[in-house]
Motif scaffolding. Structure first.
Motif, PDB file in Angstrom:
ATOM      1  N   SER A   1      -9.740  -6.694   6.229  1.00 43.31           N
ATOM      2  CA  SER A   1     -10.090  -5.882   5.059  1.00 43.31           C
ATOM      3  C   SER A   1     -11.259  -4.963   5.378  1.00 43.31           C
ATOM      4  O   SER A   1     -11.245  -3.767   5.040  1.00 43.31           O
ATOM      5  N   LEU A   2     -12.278  -5.498   6.042  1.00 37.87           N
ATOM      6  CA  LEU A   2     -13.428  -4.686   6.426  1.00 37.87           C
ATOM      7  C   LEU A   2     -13.019  -3.585   7.398  1.00 37.87           C
ATOM      8  O   LEU A   2     -13.544  -2.463   7.334  1.00 37.87           O
TER       9      LEU A   2
ATOM     10  N   GLY B   1     -11.318   3.876   6.528  1.00 36.59           N
ATOM     11  CA  GLY B   1     -11.265   4.783   5.385  1.00 36.59           C
ATOM     12  C   GLY B   1     -12.546   5.577   5.217  1.00 36.59           C
ATOM     13  O   GLY B   1     -12.516   6.781   4.934  1.00 36.59           O
ATOM     14  N   ASN B   2     -13.701   4.919   5.404  1.00 39.23           N
ATOM     15  CA  ASN B   2     -14.978   5.628   5.312  1.00 39.23           C
ATOM     16  C   ASN B   2     -15.108   6.678   6.400  1.00 39.23           C
ATOM     17  O   ASN B   2     -15.629   7.776   6.163  1.00 39.23           O
TER      18      ASN B   2
ATOM     19  N   THR C   1       0.824  -1.207   0.000  1.00 34.31           N
ATOM     20  CA  THR C   1       0.000   0.000   0.000  1.00 34.31           C
ATOM     21  C   THR C   1       0.855   1.252   0.000  1.00 34.31           C
ATOM     22  O   THR C   1       0.541   2.239  -0.682  1.00 34.31           O
ATOM     23  N   ALA C   2       1.949   1.232   0.754  1.00 31.90           N
ATOM     24  CA  ALA C   2       2.852   2.390   0.781  1.00 31.90           C
ATOM     25  C   ALA C   2       3.400   2.669  -0.619  1.00 31.90           C
ATOM     26  O   ALA C   2       3.460   3.838  -1.055  1.00 31.90           O
TER      27      ALA C   2
ATOM     28  N   LEU D   1      -9.128   1.523   1.202  1.00 30.86           N
ATOM     29  CA  LEU D   1      -9.520   0.667   0.085  1.00 30.86           C
ATOM     30  C   LEU D   1      -8.300   0.029  -0.571  1.00 30.86           C
ATOM     31  O   LEU D   1      -8.360  -1.121  -1.008  1.00 30.86           O
ATOM     32  N   VAL D   2      -7.203   0.768  -0.621  1.00 27.09           N
ATOM     33  CA  VAL D   2      -5.977   0.236  -1.220  1.00 27.09           C
ATOM     34  C   VAL D   2      -5.425  -0.899  -0.371  1.00 27.09           C
ATOM     35  O   VAL D   2      -4.981  -1.929  -0.889  1.00 27.09           O
ATOM     36  N   VAL D   3      -5.447  -0.735   0.964  1.00 29.13           N
ATOM     37  CA  VAL D   3      -4.963  -1.795   1.851  1.00 29.13           C
ATOM     38  C   VAL D   3      -5.827  -3.039   1.708  1.00 29.13           C
ATOM     39  O   VAL D   3      -5.328  -4.168   1.637  1.00 29.13           O
ATOM     40  N   ALA D   4      -7.154  -2.846   1.692  1.00 35.42           N
ATOM     41  CA  ALA D   4      -8.059  -3.990   1.548  1.00 35.42           C
ATOM     42  C   ALA D   4      -7.795  -4.732   0.241  1.00 35.42           C
ATOM     43  O   ALA D   4      -7.767  -5.972   0.208  1.00 35.42           O
ATOM     44  N   ASN D   5      -7.586  -3.988  -0.842  1.00 41.80           N
ATOM     45  CA  ASN D   5      -7.281  -4.620  -2.126  1.00 41.80           C
ATOM     46  C   ASN D   5      -5.946  -5.364  -2.069  1.00 41.80           C
ATOM     47  O   ASN D   5      -5.815  -6.463  -2.623  1.00 41.80           O
TER      48      ASN D   5
END
Length: 309
Positions: free
Chosen positions: A287-288, A294-295, A101-102, A230-234
């Motif tokens: 992930s959630l 993020g939200n 993610t970084a 969202l990027v981390v979850a992906n």
């Protein structure tokens, strides 16, 4: 002069307090932070819940044993304690996801800010490259690129302290999932470059690089942070999927590797739900958690999204 510094400091404290008050008032923030803190603590100090990874193997030879008082999450096909594997796997999975993610955030922010600020032909070419990575699913790119890079790098030596497979997965995920951030950053930069503070910086003699780093980038941080979840979850899902397909490091237990081993052992066909269920549930929860955080950040930074009771 002293009074001005004090007033600025008070304003800074007041702004920080207001931010945390608004952020923590979001119900999803508490849920996400609580779950994420739990997994981060386990990843950092697995000894709080289980023993060393070497003690995962049992002396009783209970293969695919159901959960009981001795093995809370049962055992795998060779008699190893699944709870031990899941806890130690958190470190690898979270490390890969956060490092990838970084890379994604750095590349996406740099490309988007450069494209939006400079305009002209740099904007055209950078956006064409971004569109390619945006249209083609990042997982598909990672699935195609990872085996080729692993073949080139080789599995027998270490790079920067990581086993090659882990290092390659981090870099590949990071370099194939930045387009989402780049498009968001570009749209924000197009607006910011027309603001008065940018015009004043130009008049004061600041060059383009100085304006982007000192004036535009700080204003992009909230938007990048809000979408970072969202990027981390992906990244977590991509790492899990790649490891599940056998591209992970079998000597380094991650949640994806454990799912791969469970599939190889036929855990689903013999009803060993604990073997594949435990790592799968961990991937889902983490992930959630990042998505909820993020939200909450997005609602905090963007007043128009706040729900007024």
């Amino acid at each position: 002069m002293t009074e001005v510094k004090v007033s600025h400091r008070r304003f800074g404290r007041r702004a920080i307090k207001a931010f945390f008050r608004q952020f923590l008032s979001h119900g999803g923030a508490w849920v996400g932070l609580s779950a994420l803190t739990f997994f981060l603590v386990l990843a950092a100090v697995p000894g709080l819940l289980v023993g060393p990874l070497e003690t995962a193997a049992t002396a009783t030879g209970d293969f695919l044993a159901r959960p009981d008082s001795q093995h809370l999450l049962g055992t795998d096909e060779v008699g190893r304690d699944v709870l031990n594997l899941v806890v130690h796997g958190a470190r690898i999975s979270l490390m890969i996801a956060l490092m990838a993610t970084a890379i994604s955030l750095i590349v996406g922010t740099t490309v988007g800010m450069t494209s939006g600020y400079l305009g002209g032909w740099p904007d055209v070419w950078l956006m064409r490259i971004t569109d390619f990575f945006f249209i083609v699913p990042s997982f598909l790119l990672a699935l195609v690129i990872t085996p080729m890079v692993l073949e080139v790098v080789g599995r027998g030596r270490e790079i920067l302290g990581f086993r090659p497979s882990l290092f390659v997965i981090v870099v590949v995920i990071g370099l194939t999932s930045w387009s989402f951030i780049a498009r968001i950053v570009r749209s924000q930069t197009l607006s910011l470059r027309e603001r008065q503070f940018v015009d004043r910086a130009r008049v004061a003699g600041s060059n383009d690089l100085s304006i982007m780093v000192r004036h535009i980038l700080p204003n992009l941080v909230p938007q990048v942070a809000a979408n970072g979840g969202l990027v981390v979850a992906n990244a977590i899902f991509t790492e899990t999927a790649l490891s599940f397909l056998g591209l992970g490091d079998p000597l380094q237990p991650s949640w994806g590797t454990e799912l791969f081993l469970a599939q190889q052992a036929g855990a689903a066909s013999v009803g060993a739900w604990w073997y594949f269920g435990a790592p799968g549930l961990c991937v889902l929860i983490v992930s959630l958690s990042f998505v909820l955080i993020g939200n909450a950040l997005d609602d905090t930074f963007n007043p128009r999204r706040r729900v007024i009771p």
